[in-house]
Design a protein around this motif. Structure first.
Motif, mmCIF file in Angstrom:
data_model
loop_
_atom_site.group_PDB
_atom_site.id
_atom_site.type_symbol
_atom_site.label_atom_id
_atom_site.label_comp_id
_atom_site.label_asym_id
_atom_site.label_seq_id
_atom_site.Cartn_x
_atom_site.Cartn_y
_atom_site.Cartn_z
ATOM 1 N N PRO A 155 6.287 0.143 11.193
ATOM 2 C CA PRO A 155 6.055 -1.257 11.552
ATOM 3 C C PRO A 155 5.857 -2.094 10.290
ATOM 4 O O PRO A 155 5.318 -1.608 9.284
ATOM 5 N N THR A 156 6.273 -3.335 10.338
ATOM 6 C CA THR A 156 6.061 -4.229 9.196
ATOM 7 C C THR A 156 4.700 -4.906 9.313
ATOM 8 O O THR A 156 4.065 -4.912 10.379
ATOM 9 N N PHE A 157 4.273 -5.472 8.210
ATOM 10 C CA PHE A 157 3.016 -6.222 8.179
ATOM 11 C C PHE A 157 3.046 -7.339 9.220
ATOM 12 O O PHE A 157 2.061 -7.559 9.925
ATOM 13 N N ALA A 158 4.192 -8.032 9.330
ATOM 14 C CA ALA A 158 4.308 -9.137 10.292
ATOM 15 C C ALA A 158 4.183 -8.633 11.724
ATOM 16 O O ALA A 158 3.549 -9.280 12.570
ATOM 17 N N PRO A 208 5.894 -2.515 4.706
ATOM 18 C CA PRO A 208 5.658 -1.459 5.703
ATOM 19 C C PRO A 208 4.183 -1.099 5.831
ATOM 20 O O PRO A 208 3.424 -1.199 4.868
ATOM 21 N N VAL A 209 3.803 -0.673 7.044
ATOM 22 C CA VAL A 209 2.408 -0.314 7.330
ATOM 23 C C VAL A 209 2.367 1.040 8.036
ATOM 24 O O VAL A 209 3.087 1.267 9.011
ATOM 25 N N ASN A 210 1.522 1.914 7.536
ATOM 26 C CA ASN A 210 1.320 3.241 8.115
ATOM 27 C C ASN A 210 -0.174 3.416 8.393
ATOM 28 O O ASN A 210 -0.997 2.593 7.969
ATOM 29 N N CYS A 211 -0.528 4.469 9.088
ATOM 30 C CA CYS A 211 -1.945 4.799 9.267
ATOM 31 C C CYS A 211 -2.114 6.302 9.198
ATOM 32 O O CYS A 211 -1.356 7.055 9.830
ATOM 33 N N VAL A 212 -3.093 6.730 8.425
ATOM 34 C CA VAL A 212 -3.527 8.124 8.440
ATOM 35 C C VAL A 212 -4.819 8.148 9.247
ATOM 36 O O VAL A 212 -5.836 7.610 8.808
ATOM 37 N N ALA A 213 -4.750 8.722 10.426
ATOM 38 C CA ALA A 213 -5.881 8.684 11.342
ATOM 39 C C ALA A 213 -7.009 9.602 10.886
ATOM 40 O O ALA A 213 -6.836 10.436 10.001
ATOM 41 N N ARG A 214 -8.152 9.443 11.529
ATOM 42 C CA ARG A 214 -9.329 10.223 11.166
ATOM 43 C C ARG A 214 -9.108 11.725 11.309
ATOM 44 O O ARG A 214 -9.719 12.533 10.603
ATOM 45 N N ASP A 254 -17.622 0.377 13.757
ATOM 46 C CA ASP A 254 -16.949 -0.919 13.678
ATOM 47 C C ASP A 254 -16.163 -1.137 12.393
ATOM 48 O O ASP A 254 -15.614 -2.216 12.185
ATOM 49 N N VAL A 255 -16.084 -0.125 11.531
ATOM 50 C CA VAL A 255 -15.456 -0.320 10.215
ATOM 51 C C VAL A 255 -14.018 0.184 10.217
ATOM 52 O O VAL A 255 -13.740 1.319 10.611
ATOM 53 N N VAL A 256 -13.111 -0.695 9.769
ATOM 54 C CA VAL A 256 -11.702 -0.368 9.592
ATOM 55 C C VAL A 256 -11.402 -0.403 8.099
ATOM 56 O O VAL A 256 -11.876 -1.292 7.387
ATOM 57 N N SER A 257 -10.629 0.565 7.620
ATOM 58 C CA SER A 257 -10.314 0.669 6.193
ATOM 59 C C SER A 257 -8.843 0.377 5.938
ATOM 60 O O SER A 257 -7.965 0.877 6.650
ATOM 61 N N PHE A 258 -8.582 -0.424 4.910
ATOM 62 C CA PHE A 258 -7.217 -0.729 4.473
ATOM 63 C C PHE A 258 -7.013 -0.207 3.059
ATOM 64 O O PHE A 258 -7.915 -0.288 2.223
ATOM 65 N N GLN A 259 -5.825 0.310 2.805
ATOM 66 C CA GLN A 259 -5.446 0.692 1.448
ATOM 67 C C GLN A 259 -4.106 0.048 1.135
ATOM 68 O O GLN A 259 -3.113 0.294 1.825
ATOM 69 N N ILE A 260 -4.067 -0.791 0.106
ATOM 70 C CA ILE A 260 -2.849 -1.478 -0.288
ATOM 71 C C ILE A 260 -2.248 -0.750 -1.480
ATOM 72 O O ILE A 260 -2.871 -0.660 -2.545
ATOM 73 N N GLY A 261 -1.043 -0.217 -1.286
ATOM 74 C CA GLY A 261 -0.410 0.552 -2.353
ATOM 75 C C GLY A 261 -1.280 1.731 -2.740
ATOM 76 O O GLY A 261 -1.773 2.472 -1.888
ATOM 77 N N ALA A 262 -1.472 1.900 -4.045
ATOM 78 C CA ALA A 262 -2.293 3.003 -4.552
ATOM 79 C C ALA A 262 -3.739 2.586 -4.789
ATOM 80 O O ALA A 262 -4.514 3.328 -5.392
ATOM 81 N N GLY A 263 -4.115 1.395 -4.315
ATOM 82 C CA GLY A 263 -5.472 0.905 -4.537
ATOM 83 C C GLY A 263 -6.517 1.670 -3.739
ATOM 84 O O GLY A 263 -6.192 2.486 -2.868
ATOM 85 N N GLU A 281 -2.582 2.138 5.782
ATOM 86 C CA GLU A 281 -1.891 2.011 4.509
ATOM 87 C C GLU A 281 -0.900 0.855 4.569
ATOM 88 O O GLU A 281 0.009 0.861 5.404
ATOM 89 N N ILE A 282 -1.078 -0.119 3.712
ATOM 90 C CA ILE A 282 -0.155 -1.244 3.615
ATOM 91 C C ILE A 282 0.660 -1.059 2.340
ATOM 92 O O ILE A 282 0.096 -0.917 1.253
ATOM 93 N N ASP A 283 1.979 -1.011 2.489
ATOM 94 C CA ASP A 283 2.873 -0.651 1.389
ATOM 95 C C ASP A 283 2.510 0.741 0.865
ATOM 96 O O ASP A 283 2.205 0.917 -0.315
#
Length: 211
Positions: free
Chosen positions: A131-134, A107-113, A46-55, A205-207
């Protein structure tokens, strides 16, 4: 008389041994998850991970978030899709739970498992094609499905993986900058989004930071 005094102690130890034995016989009832069948999400992973910039990645559980009936696209052939109804959790709810806010055009990207990364492969690190955040917030959602035999954990994760789709009802709903067709969204229908353990998880990945 001494042996009589020991009898209660022996009986207690025997009872304890029986109790422990019963717990180790392999007959415990496994946890039963309802996934997206109920009013709220109840997923095994059930866990989703977000990374904003280089954080550093931040984790959010989707369990307990409201489940809705949502439109999606099911691929039939290269450019042929059928519209289906799925039960899923909207990204607007997930982002709110995570406390993630960004400018609409981020912009939003995803690096899948499994390591799939559309930005740095198919898009040559061009973030304007993401895709954009919106768009993710307003149209994206997560549902539960099967990633197929390309999954490094196949078949363990069949019917358990978190997959992204969008509530588009036809080509006309897809923005031109994303290709303008349901087929062009294919690389953004990310699979294997969930965290399985410390080393196996997808990251949204966000931004995103690119060279």
């Amino acid at each position: 008389m001494r042996s009589l005094k020991l009898m209660p102690l022996v009986a207690a130890l025997l009872a304890l041994g029986l109790a422990v034995g019963c717990g180790d016989d392999g007959n415990e009832n496994p946890t039963v998850f309802t996934f997206m069948e109920g009013a709220v999400a109840d997923c095994e992973f059930d866990v989703v991970s977000f990374q904003i910039g280089a954080g550093a990645p931040q984790e959010t559980s989707i369990n307990g978030l409201a489940v809705a009936e949502l439109t999606g696209a099911n691929k039939i052939d290269a450019d042929v899709f059928e519209m289906v109804t799925r039960r899923g959790v909207r990204f607007s709810a997930i982002l709110a739970e995570a406390g993630v806010t960004q400018a609409d055009d981020t912009p939003v990207n995803c690096v899948a498992r499994d390591g799939f990364d559309p930005l740095r492969t198919r898009l040559d690190s061009d973030t304007t094609k993401l895709p954009t955040f919106a768009f993710l917030r307003d149209h994206g959602y997560v549902y539960v499905g099967s990633p197929g035999d390309k999954d490094p954990l196949y078949p363990e994760m069949e019917g358990k993986t978190l997959i992204v789709d969008y509530d588009m009802t036809g080509d006309a709903d897809v923005p031109a900058y994303l290709g303008g067709t349901l087929a062009s969204l294919g690389m953004f229908r990310w699979k294997m989004l969930e965290k399985v353990d410390a080393t196996q998880r997808g990251v949204i990945e966000i931004d995103p930071v690119v060279p």
